[in-house]
Write a protein that holds these residues in place. Sequence first.
Motif, short mmCIF file in Angstrom:
data_model
loop_
_atom_site.label_atom_id
_atom_site.label_comp_id
_atom_site.label_asym_id
_atom_site.label_seq_id
_atom_site.Cartn_x
_atom_site.Cartn_y
_atom_site.Cartn_z
N GLU A 1 0.83 -1.21 0.00
CA GLU A 1 0.00 0.00 0.00
C GLU A 1 0.86 1.25 0.00
N TYR B 1 3.09 1.70 -3.31
CA TYR B 1 2.39 2.04 -4.54
C TYR B 1 1.54 3.30 -4.43
N ALA B 2 1.60 4.00 -3.29
CA ALA B 2 0.81 5.22 -3.16
C ALA B 2 1.39 6.30 -4.07
N SER B 3 0.51 7.17 -4.61
CA SER B 3 1.00 8.22 -5.51
C SER B 3 1.69 9.32 -4.71
N GLU B 4 1.14 9.65 -3.54
CA GLU B 4 1.75 10.65 -2.67
C GLU B 4 2.36 9.91 -1.51
N ASP C 1 16.14 -7.17 -4.47
CA ASP C 1 15.22 -6.59 -5.45
C ASP C 1 13.83 -7.20 -5.32
N GLN D 1 9.24 -6.19 -5.63
CA GLN D 1 8.59 -6.61 -6.87
C GLN D 1 7.48 -7.62 -6.58
N LEU E 1 -4.36 13.85 -10.60
CA LEU E 1 -3.89 13.09 -9.44
C LEU E 1 -4.52 13.69 -8.20
N MET E 2 -4.80 12.82 -7.21
CA MET E 2 -5.30 13.35 -5.94
C MET E 2 -4.13 13.40 -4.97
N ASP E 3 -3.90 14.57 -4.37
CA ASP E 3 -2.81 14.61 -3.39
C ASP E 3 -3.32 14.12 -2.04
N ARG F 1 11.90 2.26 -8.90
CA ARG F 1 12.44 1.48 -7.79
C ARG F 1 13.76 0.81 -8.14
N SER G 1 14.65 -1.38 -10.13
CA SER G 1 14.58 -2.83 -10.08
C SER G 1 15.43 -3.47 -11.17
N LEU H 1 -2.73 -3.48 -10.75
CA LEU H 1 -1.81 -3.35 -9.62
C LEU H 1 -2.38 -2.34 -8.62
N PRO H 2 -2.06 -2.50 -7.33
CA PRO H 2 -2.54 -1.50 -6.38
C PRO H 2 -1.78 -0.19 -6.53
N GLY H 3 -2.36 0.89 -6.02
CA GLY H 3 -1.65 2.16 -5.98
C GLY H 3 -2.06 3.13 -7.08
N ALA H 4 -2.18 4.40 -6.70
CA ALA H 4 -2.66 5.42 -7.63
C ALA H 4 -1.69 5.66 -8.77
N LEU H 5 -0.39 5.48 -8.50
CA LEU H 5 0.60 5.76 -9.53
C LEU H 5 0.51 4.73 -10.67
N ASN H 6 0.32 3.45 -10.32
CA ASN H 6 0.16 2.42 -11.35
C ASN H 6 -1.09 2.66 -12.16
#
Lengths: 122, 564
Positions: free
Chosen positions: A11, A14-17, A67, A71, B323-325, B345, B347, B522-527
Amino acid sequence: MVSYASSPAAEVVYASEPLTDASTGAILADGMCFRQVEFAGILKGTPNRKLAEQWIDFMLSTTFQEDMPLQMFVYPVNPKAKLPDAFSKYASIPEMPARLTPAEITSGRETWIEAWTEAVLR
Amino acid sequence: MSGLLQLVRRWRWQWLLWLLPLAFLLVFFFIPLASILRLGAQVFTDQAHLNLGRVWRPLAFTFGQATLSTLLTLLVGLPAAYLFARFRFPGRGLLNALVVLPFMLPTVVAAAGFNALLGPNGWLNLLLMKLFNLTQAPIHLLNTLGIILLAHVFYNTPVIIRVVGSAWAQLDTRVEQAARVLGASPWQTMRLVTLPLLRPAILAAAMLVFLFNFTSFGVVLLLGGPQYATLEVEIYMQAVQMLNLPMAGLLSGVQLLCTLGISILYSRAVGKQSIPLIPRLKGEGARQPHSGWERVFVAGMLTLLILLELLPLIALVLRSVMLMDASGHTVWTLSAYQELFINRRQSVFYVPPIQSGVNSLLYGLATVLMAVPLGTLTAMALRSRSQLARIMDPVLMLPLGASAVTLGLGFIAVFNRPPLDVRTFPLLIPIAHTLVALPFVVRTLQPALAGIPVSLRQAAAVLGASPFQVWRTVELPILARAAVVSAIFSFTLSLGEFGATSFLARPETPTLPVAISRFISLPGALNYGQALAMATLLMLVCALSILGIEQLSRFLNEGEKTNG
């Protein structure tokens, strides 16, 4: 919700902020989790034994093992691999996971997959 | 004697034309198909407890949802066809051009569009959460039958508008006027005169829509969630998730029988379409809406069409730059697009999303380079009208009857050792795309080739040109425009192809649709943002191609008219 113990770390990653705290938590009480081991192996009788061994060695190296957590959201098996911050901060390892012997798994697998498919996916 | 010699020579020439297309179909279509059927037969011999529910349930669901989707599409599409055939209103030409867009868009783009509009992070939920200060998304449409049906209606309404609308516009209005003069009410005229005349067109369009819904893969996989599976999705699940290849083969066999059956019914329906339609002037039957009811109808249909066909696409574009901050404020930013280039990341095995765009473009070009020459050879071979050509014509169209998922399954079942190995021979992806594109390429080139007067070739030959020179200096320049249309078409098809590619794309070489489907789950707002950004880019490229095809086809048709 059924998920992985490492889910709270995912969680955050992967958060944008940038998040300071995970928005979900995992219940890790005794017998609440099942240890899932993912594995890689060399097939018997392969013509490329040497290459396969090199590959397995690479998978065990710190480069690969460090790594992997971010992932696949699984823990490394190499004790020298450093755990990412997100893991040490937001994910923890259950102390007493539920256990099943390989024999129990072998005898039950087909029925369980069938039952799970019926109950959850249909 | 010399006549016989000539005949033999001509036959040999023909066999040469056939050689390449036939070899291609044999290796890449018929052998994989045979191996799938063989796989499917294994179910009966190898698997001790055969659960026929695994075949029966997806089959019943596929038929059920396809029937429902088709009925709903007719419900929206028939009034829309009436609108375009009979009324003039501002923006008619533009809307008519815009509504063809959805039909040609890749399924992942449509899925991303509906997700951006109605999904848990979509506009509707964001709006409701803001309005009522909710912390959770109030509307749960993702992973329901409703959103699958909605997406199918979105996809196929343009088909009804095109097929039924054009037949309707061609209908002689005097027949209807005569009915009115003889005392029929508007409703009676519609029921007893107009609809019976349109029945063949409606039937053909409905069969086509049913076939598309029946083979729906991307929409169901991406919007329907785990509990809904059409045959296509179930084939994919059994092959890729459960590793039960025999079951996947059996399902493919069932799917193949069904699609072939529907295709045959469809061509029968099209064959019956020869009702006496006297060609009418373009837009002759269309008029301004005058009564109040007509204005309400036109305004209502326009709103519905814009909401259904355009809003999901607009939602996709806008959501990809939003995007939502952390504090819940809306920020307009291109960061999702910038992120496509970055390995955030660091990777080891990470493939930057932009690489999937590059892969898609390369595969698209390779598809064009294979599909257009093969299609040209085939169209030339078919021109001869020999017995061979008559037998081969339906054979060449067979790949249309096989679904893309079946092709993908066939490839992984057959091509598993060098040199043709799915794991090491990336050209297999554009080859699969070529199979899907080939029937369309042939059907585009055939009329253009047939339109070249024989006298032109004969004149060139009399003046001393060799057969090759005739082809290069006379036929090729005339064919060029149709070839460009089919090239753009195969390119667009390859860019958006998802069914076969989802089997064949390796993790290290994804295509855009495959990458979108991965990121969106995938989870997360960026994905999520990156998935929508890729979908937007894919949509823009496809939209440009489609507009290009439309313009060129119009040009082609006009050219043919002045020639003839």
